[in-house]
Design a protein around this motif. Structure first.
Motif, PDB file in Angstrom:
ATOM      1  N   LEU A 161      22.990  79.424 -35.056  1.00 56.31           N
ATOM      2  CA  LEU A 161      22.471  78.213 -34.435  1.00 56.31           C
ATOM      3  C   LEU A 161      21.288  78.556 -33.530  1.00 56.31           C
ATOM      4  N   ASP A 204      20.207  61.397 -35.105  1.00 56.92           N
ATOM      5  CA  ASP A 204      21.166  62.215 -35.851  1.00 56.92           C
ATOM      6  C   ASP A 204      22.600  61.805 -35.531  1.00 56.92           C
ATOM      7  N   GLN A 240      22.975  68.637 -40.016  1.00 57.05           N
ATOM      8  CA  GLN A 240      22.076  69.477 -39.219  1.00 57.05           C
ATOM      9  C   GLN A 240      21.209  68.574 -38.350  1.00 57.05           C
ATOM     10  N   THR A 241      21.283  68.766 -37.038  1.00 56.71           N
ATOM     11  CA  THR A 241      20.542  67.896 -36.120  1.00 56.71           C
ATOM     12  C   THR A 241      19.207  68.517 -35.735  1.00 56.71           C
ATOM     13  N   TYR A 244      28.337  69.376 -43.073  1.00 57.41           N
ATOM     14  CA  TYR A 244      27.914  69.094 -41.703  1.00 57.41           C
ATOM     15  C   TYR A 244      26.553  68.433 -41.716  1.00 57.41           C
ATOM     16  N   TYR A 266      25.416  60.499 -38.062  1.00 56.31           N
ATOM     17  CA  TYR A 266      26.761  61.075 -38.061  1.00 56.31           C
ATOM     18  C   TYR A 266      27.821  59.976 -38.006  1.00 56.31           C
ATOM     19  N   TYR A 280      21.658  63.907 -29.399  1.00 58.48           N
ATOM     20  CA  TYR A 280      21.300  63.980 -30.817  1.00 58.48           C
ATOM     21  C   TYR A 280      20.475  62.804 -31.326  1.00 58.48           C
ATOM     22  N   ARG A 283      24.742  68.931 -45.214  1.00 57.58           N
ATOM     23  CA  ARG A 283      24.739  70.137 -46.023  1.00 57.58           C
ATOM     24  C   ARG A 283      26.131  70.667 -46.278  1.00 57.58           C
ATOM     25  N   THR A 309      28.651  78.971 -36.702  1.00 57.22           N
ATOM     26  CA  THR A 309      27.244  78.716 -36.378  1.00 57.22           C
ATOM     27  C   THR A 309      26.664  79.822 -35.501  1.00 57.22           C
ATOM     28  N   ASN A 341      22.009  71.909 -33.280  1.00 55.91           N
ATOM     29  CA  ASN A 341      23.441  71.963 -33.497  1.00 55.91           C
ATOM     30  C   ASN A 341      23.823  71.357 -34.839  1.00 55.91           C
ATOM     31  N   ARG A 342      25.047  71.616 -35.262  1.00 56.46           N
ATOM     32  CA  ARG A 342      25.571  71.056 -36.495  1.00 56.46           C
ATOM     33  C   ARG A 342      26.817  70.244 -36.188  1.00 56.46           C
TER      34      ARG A 342
END
Length: 475
Positions: A22, A458, A387-388, A385, A462, A455, A11, A362, A392-393
């Protein structure tokens, strides 16, 4: 605007309109609970940490002895018969030239208590830390007053020096004695904090092995009143000592030769950069892994109280005990080294600020502290970023678009210049950069493993977006 990427969303939003805080999901809490348990040994387990705890202080003594008494040469026994006499010579240097005398106790302990006093009374900037999983996602408040404390320290040191009460030149002259006291403090605080945590029932993530738990730590956020001891020790002790060791070397040169060499001036500038950066950006530290996950044990305590201040400035030790003709450079070489330092510092400072400011965003924090120097690029506008599912981001903008650890690359580059400033006169000042790259690579593996667990898919996504672990386009 968003780009779908196998279920995870990359995003991009304007920072001034993205006010959503967050929120850790239930799945994220399960992962955090897993990470807050001891599952595997690191650093070679109990035997490995015992080797580190005994071997590293010995190495510190050895390298200092080589610098101060043997012209920077890595001395060693010349034969089997010479082994015992060699050990006796080394021991004599430690026993006589590094004895923890009253002067060293006064200087080192005086600084400890003075910095603790300043941290307690000086006004500061209130900063909220990240939610701590082991505290039920409670956030802790930090009184960030390192910058005002350092200004007071500068003034106090200048007054003591110019009145003759405490000459700054004496610090480098008593390097060995003060280093021994620092080691005693490092061991004493490490074991003391372990027993205190166990006695008060505040220990966490324990392995059950005494030495391993002393090394890794038992408590997470020990405090004295409003002073967070872990953050205080990370900022106030090592970098104050490192800076004043460099200043001491400069004062010694000035009194002896009537001038300060560009090499020594470089180290004064480089150490001031680091000290000032830690103080002016202190509010960024609560957003780091060190604060909300790493426990306060020997690994961190000894390193901050003794390891950093007495292994990072070997170039200063060499210059303080040798004639400047042994390490002079041409003007273009000085320009290259100074330029490298300035460039690396800019990347390191802004990369750290970008990540910390993004984490603050956040939390719904969009107004940031203004301190000197504020460098352009310290805040990423319209950050992208991932988004997980954890909640968290993961930042993918700014310097963090090129590497997962751009700050490490710049940090190591600075460490290399701290050795390069004395050229090839002796290899010992390069110990900092060689040791540091080993630590950083190991820390990367620890961090990446933790992120992979935290994560899951995710993190894989990343890694597809930010491909390089450490050095952009290389590794």
């Amino acid at each position: 605007m968003g780009v779908q990427h196998d279920g995870a969303e990359l995003r991009q939003r304007k920072t001034n309109s993205d006010t959503q805080k967050l929120v850790v999901t239930d799945e994220g809490k399960k992962k955090d609970q897993l990470l807050d348990q001891h599952t595997t040994y690191e650093f070679g387990g109990p035997w490995g940490v015992v080797a580190i705890m005994t071997g590293f202080p010995v190495l510190m003594y050895y390298l200092w002895i080589c610098l101060w008494f043997y012209d920077g040469k890595l001395v060693h026994p010349t034969s089997v018969e010479d082994f015992k006499p060699f050990l006796m010579r080394m021991w004599d240097h430690v026993r006589v030239d590094a004895y923890p005398n009253a002067y060293a106790w006064k200087v080192y302990s005086g600084n400890i208590f003075f910095q603790l006093f300043l941290a307690w009374i000086m006004p500061g900037y209130k900063q909220e830390g990240l939610p701590v999983p082991s505290l039920g996602y409670k956030t802790l408040m930090y009184n960030c007053n390192a910058l005002t404390s350092m200004y007071v320290t500068y003034v106090a040191a200048a007054v003591l020096h110019y009145t003759g009460t405490f000459r700054l030149t004496e610090i480098i002259d008593n390097y060995g004695h003060i280093m021994s006291v620092a080691m005693i403090w490092g061991f004493g605080v490490s074991f003391g904090m372990y027993f205190f945590a166990v006695a008060t029932g505040t220990q966490m993530r324990m392995s059950g092995n005494f030495f391993y738990d002393v090394f890794m730590g038992a408590s997470l956020n020990p405090r004295i009143g409003s002073v967070d001891l872990k953050m205080w020790a990370e900022v106030r002790i090592p970098w104050v000592i490192v800076f004043f060791l460099a200043v001491s070397g400069g004062c010694q040169q000035y009194e002896k030769y009537g001038y300060v060499t560009p090499n020594m001036a470089f180290m004064i500038l480089a150490t001031w950069f680091y000290l000032n950066a830690c103080c002016k950006g202190e509010e960024c530290i609560p957003q780091t892994w060190d604060m909300y996950h790493e426990k306060w044990g020997f690994m961190v305590i000894f390193w901050n109280l003794a390891g950093v201040p007495f292994t990072y400035v070997y170039s200063v030790v060499y210059m303080a005990s040798h004639d400047p003709s042994k390490y002079q450079f041409s003007t273009p070489t000085y320009v290259l080294i100074y330029s490298t330092l300035l460039t690396a510092y800019y990347i390191w400072d802004t990369a750290m600020a970008q990540k910390s400011h993004f984490k603050m965003q956040t939390q719904g924090i969009h107004e940031f502290r203004k301190t000197f120097p504020q460098l352009p690029g310290c805040v990423v506008e319209n950050p992208t970023y991932i988004q997980t599912e954890h909640g968290n981001r993961l930042l993918t903008s700014g310097w963090w678009a090129y590497s997962r650890k751009p700050n490490y690359v710049a940090d190591w580059t600075m460490s290399f210049t701290w050795g390069a400033i004395i050229g090839t006169a002796t290899p010992i000042p390069y110990f900092y950069s060689v040791f540091f790259i080993t630590v950083l690579i190991h820390r990367c593996s620890r961090d990446f493993e933790r992120c992979s667990i935290k994560y899951g898919k995710d993190w894989e996504r990343y890694c597809e977006v930010v491909k390089y672990k450490f050095i952009p386009y290389i590794y």
